[in-house]
Design a protein around this motif. Structure first.
Motif, PDB file in Angstrom:
ATOM      1  N   VAL A   1     -38.358  12.264  43.524  1.00  0.00           N
ATOM      2  CA  VAL A   1     -37.895  11.956  42.172  1.00  0.00           C
ATOM      3  C   VAL A   1     -38.984  12.295  41.158  1.00  0.00           C
ATOM      4  CG1 VAL A   1     -37.150  10.104  40.619  1.00  0.00           C
ATOM      5  CG2 VAL A   1     -36.405  10.111  43.004  1.00  0.00           C
ATOM      6  N   LYS A   2     -38.614  13.046  40.141  1.00  0.00           N
ATOM      7  CA  LYS A   2     -39.557  13.346  39.071  1.00  0.00           C
ATOM      8  C   LYS A   2     -39.004  12.820  37.749  1.00  0.00           C
ATOM      9  CE  LYS A   2     -41.786  17.340  41.156  1.00  0.00           C
ATOM     10  NZ  LYS A   2     -40.914  17.700  42.296  1.00  0.00           N
ATOM     11  N   ASP A   3     -39.882  12.221  36.970  1.00  0.00           N
ATOM     12  CA  ASP A   3     -39.495  11.679  35.657  1.00  0.00           C
ATOM     13  C   ASP A   3     -38.327  10.697  35.750  1.00  0.00           C
ATOM     14  OD1 ASP A   3     -41.453  13.310  34.487  1.00  0.00           O
ATOM     15  OD2 ASP A   3     -40.050  14.991  34.401  1.00  0.00           O
ATOM     16  N   HIS A   4     -38.306   9.916  36.805  1.00  0.00           N
ATOM     17  CA  HIS A   4     -37.296   8.875  36.985  1.00  0.00           C
ATOM     18  C   HIS A   4     -35.861   9.414  36.956  1.00  0.00           C
ATOM     19  CE1 HIS A   4     -40.345   5.728  36.785  1.00  0.00           C
ATOM     20  NE2 HIS A   4     -40.901   6.453  35.834  1.00  0.00           N
ATOM     21  N   ALA A   5     -35.698  10.678  37.345  1.00  0.00           N
ATOM     22  CA  ALA A   5     -34.356  11.256  37.363  1.00  0.00           C
ATOM     23  C   ALA A   5     -33.770  11.105  38.771  1.00  0.00           C
ATOM     24  CB  ALA A   5     -34.407  12.721  36.948  1.00  0.00           C
ATOM     25  N   PHE A   6     -32.950  10.084  38.935  1.00  0.00           N
ATOM     26  CA  PHE A   6     -32.352   9.828  40.245  1.00  0.00           C
ATOM     27  C   PHE A   6     -31.034  10.575  40.395  1.00  0.00           C
ATOM     28  CE2 PHE A   6     -35.366   6.437  39.755  1.00  0.00           C
ATOM     29  CZ  PHE A   6     -35.872   6.260  41.041  1.00  0.00           C
ATOM     30  N   VAL A   7     -31.146  11.901  40.267  1.00  0.00           N
ATOM     31  CA  VAL A   7     -29.957  12.726  40.382  1.00  0.00           C
ATOM     32  C   VAL A   7     -30.190  13.756  41.480  1.00  0.00           C
ATOM     33  CG1 VAL A   7     -28.447  14.357  39.178  1.00  0.00           C
ATOM     34  CG2 VAL A   7     -29.427  12.430  37.933  1.00  0.00           C
TER      35      VAL A   7
ATOM     36  N   SER B   1     -25.623  10.802  41.331  1.00  0.00           N
ATOM     37  CA  SER B   1     -26.748   9.882  41.238  1.00  0.00           C
ATOM     38  C   SER B   1     -27.117   9.411  42.645  1.00  0.00           C
ATOM     39  CB  SER B   1     -26.413   8.704  40.332  1.00  0.00           C
ATOM     40  OG  SER B   1     -25.350   7.978  40.878  1.00  0.00           O
TER      41      SER B   1
END
Ligand SMILES: [Zn+2]
Length: 113
Positions: free
Chosen positions: A82-88, A95
């Motif tokens: 996960v980078k920059d809190h992007a849980f995609v 998600s």
């Protein structure tokens, strides 16, 4: 202060290890910290210096390694960083849920003499 409590538990564990090995002096300690713990490394070092004053741990080097946050997509079962809190999910765009990686704080090794 978040870091003070964390550092205190680290210091307790190191002290225990040093007793077990009859170590006289701590040279350095390597710790792994998950990026999701929101620990500030400088604050951690600052607390470590304060808490180890007048102990065999004083002056030891604190080496911090960061553990990236990982998430797992339930749709395609892919695990990704996960980078920059992007849980995609980077594959299917759905998600994803964070796994345990990235939350931990552990001592990897200590060097004593
Ligand atoms: Zn997916």
């Amino acid at each position: 202060m978040h870091e003070m409590a964390i550092t205190q538990s680290l210091v307790d564990i190191i002290a225990e290890e040093m007793r077990a090995h009859r170590a006289g002096k701590l040279l350095n300690v390597r710790v792994q910290i998950g990026q999701m713990t929101a620990v500030v490394p400088d604050a951690l070092r600052f607390c470590f210096d304060i808490l180890t004053q007048h102990t065999p741990m004083a002056g030891a080097e604190l080496i911090v390694e960061w553990v990236p946050v990982q998430a797992r997509c339930e749709s395609c079962e892919r695990t990704f960083e996960v980078k920059d809190h992007a849980f995609v999910c980077p594959v299917c765009g759905r998600s994803a849920a964070a796994t345990s990686a990235g939350r931990e704080l552990s001592i990897v090794e200590i060097e004593v003499e």
